[in-house]
Design a protein around this motif. Structure first.
Motif, PDB file in Angstrom:
ATOM      1  N   GLY A  28      14.506   0.033   4.293  1.00 34.70           N
ATOM      2  CA  GLY A  28      15.442  -0.605   3.370  1.00 34.70           C
ATOM      3  C   GLY A  28      15.079  -2.068   3.170  1.00 34.70           C
ATOM      4  O   GLY A  28      15.916  -2.884   2.771  1.00 34.70           O
ATOM      5  N   SER A  29      13.856  -2.407   3.432  1.00 35.30           N
ATOM      6  CA  SER A  29      13.330  -3.761   3.178  1.00 35.30           C
ATOM      7  C   SER A  29      11.809  -3.660   3.204  1.00 35.30           C
ATOM      8  O   SER A  29      11.271  -2.632   3.624  1.00 35.30           O
ATOM      9  N   TYR A  30      11.127  -4.716   2.774  1.00 32.87           N
ATOM     10  CA  TYR A  30       9.672  -4.605   2.662  1.00 32.87           C
ATOM     11  C   TYR A  30       9.005  -4.552   4.027  1.00 32.87           C
ATOM     12  O   TYR A  30       9.224  -5.420   4.869  1.00 32.87           O
ATOM     13  N   SER A  31       8.184  -3.541   4.209  1.00 36.42           N
ATOM     14  CA  SER A  31       7.437  -3.419   5.457  1.00 36.42           C
ATOM     15  C   SER A  31       6.117  -4.169   5.312  1.00 36.42           C
ATOM     16  O   SER A  31       5.481  -4.120   4.256  1.00 36.42           O
ATOM     17  N   PRO A  32       5.659  -4.830   6.381  1.00 35.14           N
ATOM     18  CA  PRO A  32       4.320  -5.440   6.306  1.00 35.14           C
ATOM     19  C   PRO A  32       3.221  -4.383   6.233  1.00 35.14           C
ATOM     20  O   PRO A  32       3.434  -3.224   6.598  1.00 35.14           O
ATOM     21  N   ILE A  33       2.065  -4.815   5.777  1.00 27.11           N
ATOM     22  CA  ILE A  33       0.856  -3.960   5.765  1.00 27.11           C
ATOM     23  C   ILE A  33       0.230  -4.047   7.154  1.00 27.11           C
ATOM     24  O   ILE A  33       0.188  -5.118   7.747  1.00 27.11           O
TER      25      ILE A  33
ATOM     26  N   LEU B  25       0.876  -1.175   0.000  1.00 23.90           N
ATOM     27  CA  LEU B  25       0.000   0.000   0.000  1.00 23.90           C
ATOM     28  C   LEU B  25       0.909   1.220   0.000  1.00 23.90           C
ATOM     29  O   LEU B  25       2.117   1.103   0.257  1.00 23.90           O
ATOM     30  N   VAL B  26       0.356   2.416  -0.238  1.00 18.96           N
ATOM     31  CA  VAL B  26       1.212   3.613  -0.211  1.00 18.96           C
ATOM     32  C   VAL B  26       1.885   3.714   1.169  1.00 18.96           C
ATOM     33  O   VAL B  26       3.064   4.037   1.280  1.00 18.96           O
ATOM     34  N   SER B  27       1.135   3.369   2.214  1.00 12.83           N
ATOM     35  CA  SER B  27       1.699   3.460   3.572  1.00 12.83           C
ATOM     36  C   SER B  27       2.858   2.481   3.762  1.00 12.83           C
ATOM     37  O   SER B  27       3.939   2.867   4.218  1.00 12.83           O
ATOM     38  N   SER B  28       2.667   1.212   3.397  1.00 18.50           N
ATOM     39  CA  SER B  28       3.741   0.240   3.663  1.00 18.50           C
ATOM     40  C   SER B  28       4.893   0.427   2.675  1.00 18.50           C
ATOM     41  O   SER B  28       6.046   0.106   2.983  1.00 18.50           O
TER      42      SER B  28
END
Ligand SMILES: Nc1ncnc2c1ncn2[C@@H]1O[C@H](COP(=O)(O)OP(=O)(O)O)[C@@H](O)[C@H]1O
Ligand SMILES: O=C(CO)[C@@H](O)[C@H](O)COP(=O)(O)O
Length: 536
Positions: A206-211, A195-198
């Motif tokens: 510097g890595s994928y954030s969870p939703i 999402l725009v937030s995550s």
């Protein structure tokens, strides 16, 4: 040592429709720094209007993902140039316009993890997206996908019971389904969907954030009671979707520490924590410290109205989201697409492009507008589904024009009557102790807030800054630092300043609007049935 040198703080970010904004909030919960980058003005090379591209079909609406990345570069450089001391930041969190989706290309996680501090982000992330123009909340091109999703789970009400909303065009699951159907190569080349937030949180990590659960509730994919992706919804939208989304997390989770990129380039402390980012409306709920019984009205690019709920009551209109500050509870939200941009249009046509002329018109006309009522929807509205301008005189006869000052009052009264009528449709009642908390750009305008107080018959309060999504994000960062789910948000926010009174209902307002509200509701139904869009 100077006070500013030891001012420990949390940062709150907002990646909204028209701009990226930031605030710094100190440990006494005072806002002491605010900044913003406005997409149209500061990044004209992307050619957006109001931060977006409206496509030829007038239904598809997108924003360039690299514009968001470059805006973050710009705002961080502005902060650095102003002498902002990043080493004092204990934690940060943020918000994003809801529902929009970002498609990270295979291999992007490697690029995110190996960012060189010598270069701005946008130069290093150029090749990281399988879709450059991201579908955003204003998009209404996915009606076919919506009907398929509802059919797959047993109908609109069944989908609402599961995910908190019937299928809405802008909700991310339907947007992802369209990408998969129309651009299967890009979809299969996507390793992660944010999402725009995550997405914004991922830039900082510097890595994928969870939703997070709360923004995740705006996707038509999350089972809002069990807080897991609904397998039936995932399967109806696109293949391998669960692995592209990652697992959702409570909104107050610490999702990691800031990437070394920001430590080396801007001087952040290595221990600076990142608390999950959420939607801008959930973040505003936190920023205004909304309590049960209050109503929040956000007057940003979109207008939204939201409430704190103990128990979800999913319906065919409006949305139920997981609550961003208490994962046992919920929030209800209504979204009105024709918000500030509609007000700007009428301001330009009827008030010589000036907010002070616009205000003068509101002050020089009377409550109830001598019976003249108006509906102004430049783009297909969400609540309710109406498009076009419809003006009615005191005899309910449709007329083609109003004088400028009547037009302005008709617009503002109409916008607030619609909010009250649709909130009451969700079961909400204005009570003697009801407080309205107003935020967003138009909450700067006291004459608009006066009409809000009059139409609702309740006092309107504001917090110090209209950027409640930013402030709420900084508050959420403090809450995450203090222990998140183990600590009540209200306890962590005890020092926060109380909202201040901005407008009280004028004498006689309740009689005027008690008569007008049923008329407005009837005329709305008349327009809906003429356009064949009345809800069954
Ligand atoms: N004095 C004012 N009166 C009415 N509206 C205003 C005023 N000042 C700013 N605005 C509106 O605020 C809007 C921006 O609100 P904001 O909450 O910052 O939007 P977003 O967060 O969606 O980018 C502008 O589009 C503008 O129309
Ligand atoms: O679609 C919604 C809420 O459901 C919008 O409220 C977006 O979240 C955009 O927010 P703003 O940029 O208008 O604040």
């Amino acid at each position: 040592m100077e006070e500013s040198a030891v001012r420990r703080c949390c940062l709150g970010w907002d990646f909204s429709t028209q701009q990226v904004k930031v605030v710094a909030v100190d440990s006494e919960l005072n806002v002491y720094y605010e900044d913003s980058v406005h997409f149209d003005r500061d990044l004209p090379e992307f050619g957006t209007q109001g931060g977006v591209h409206v496509h030829k079909d007038r239904l598809t609406v997108t924003s360039p993902v690299l514009m968001w990345v470059q805006a973050l570069d710009l705002i961080l450089e502005k902060m650095k140039a102003s002498g902002f001391d990043f080493s004092q930041v204990l934690a940060l969190s943020g918000a994003g316009q809801q529902h929009g989706s970002v498609y990270w290309k295979a291999g992007a996680s490697q690029a995110l993890m190996s960012l060189s501090p010598a270069l701005p982000l946008h130069q290093q992330l150029q090749a990281c997206f399988s879709i450059n123009d991201c579908p955003i909340w204003m998009d209404s091109s996915t009606t076919a996908q919506c009907r398929l999703l509802e059919a797959a789970v047993g109908g609109a009400q069944a989908l609402s019971c599961l995910t908190g909303s019937r299928a809405y065009e802008r909700f991310t699951g339907n947007q992802i389904a369209k990408v998969f159907q129309q651009n299967p190569e890009a979809y299969s080349d996507t390793e992660r969907i944010s999402l725009v937030s995550s997405f914004a949180a991922s830039l900082f990590l510097g890595s994928y954030s969870p939703i997070d659960y709360s923004d995740g509730s705006g996707m038509n994919l999350l089972h809002i009671q069990e807080k897991v992706w609904s397998q039936a919804c995932l399967a109806a939208c696109a293949p391998h979707l669960e692995e592209k989304l990652g697992s959702p997390v409570p909104s107050c989770s610490v999702v990691g520490a800031i990437s070394s990129y920001y430590i080396q380039r801007y001087g952040f402390a290595p221990g600076c924590k990142v608390v999950a980012f959420t939607g801008d409306n959930p973040a505003s709920l936190a920023g205004m410290r909304l309590e049960e019984g209050d109503i929040a009205v956000s007057l940003g690019t979109s207008d939204t109205l939201f409430l704190w709920l103990q128990e979800p009551i999913p319906a065919l209109e409006g949305h139920i989201f997981c609550n961003p500050v208490d994962s046992q509870h919920y929030m209800a939200l209504l979204c009105f697409k024709n918000g500030s941009l509609m007000r700007e249009k009428i301001r330009d046509d009827s008030a010589s492009c000036s907010w002070s002329e616009f205000s003068k018109a509101l002050r020089s006309t009377e409550m109830g507008n001598s019976g003249n009522l108006g509906f102004y929807f430049d783009v297909m509205e969400i609540t309710p589904e109406i498009i076009g301008y419809h003006r009615f005189n005191a005899e309910n006869v449709e007329v083609s024009a109003f004088p400028g000052d009547v037009e302005i009052r008709a617009l503002i009264e109409g916008q607030f009557m619609a909010k009250r009528i649709h909130a009451e449709g969700l079961g909400y009642r204005v009570m003697p102790k009801t407080k309205i908390l107003a935020t967003g750009g138009a909450s700067h305008n006291r004459d608009i807030l006066q009409v809000l107080a009059d139409v609702f018959g309740a006092p309107v309060y504001v917090i110090d800054t209209a950027n409640s999504a930013c402030v709420g994000s900084a508050y959420r960062a403090f809450h995450g630092l203090a222990g998140g789910t183990d600590v009540a948000f209200s306890e962590a926010m005890k020092l926060a300043p109380d909202p201040s009174l901005a407008a009280t209902p004028s004498p006689g307002a309740s009689q005027v609007y008690e008569a007008l509200l049923p008329r407005y509701a009837e005329l709305e139904q008349r327009i809906l049935s003429q356009s064949g869009r009345a809800l069954e």
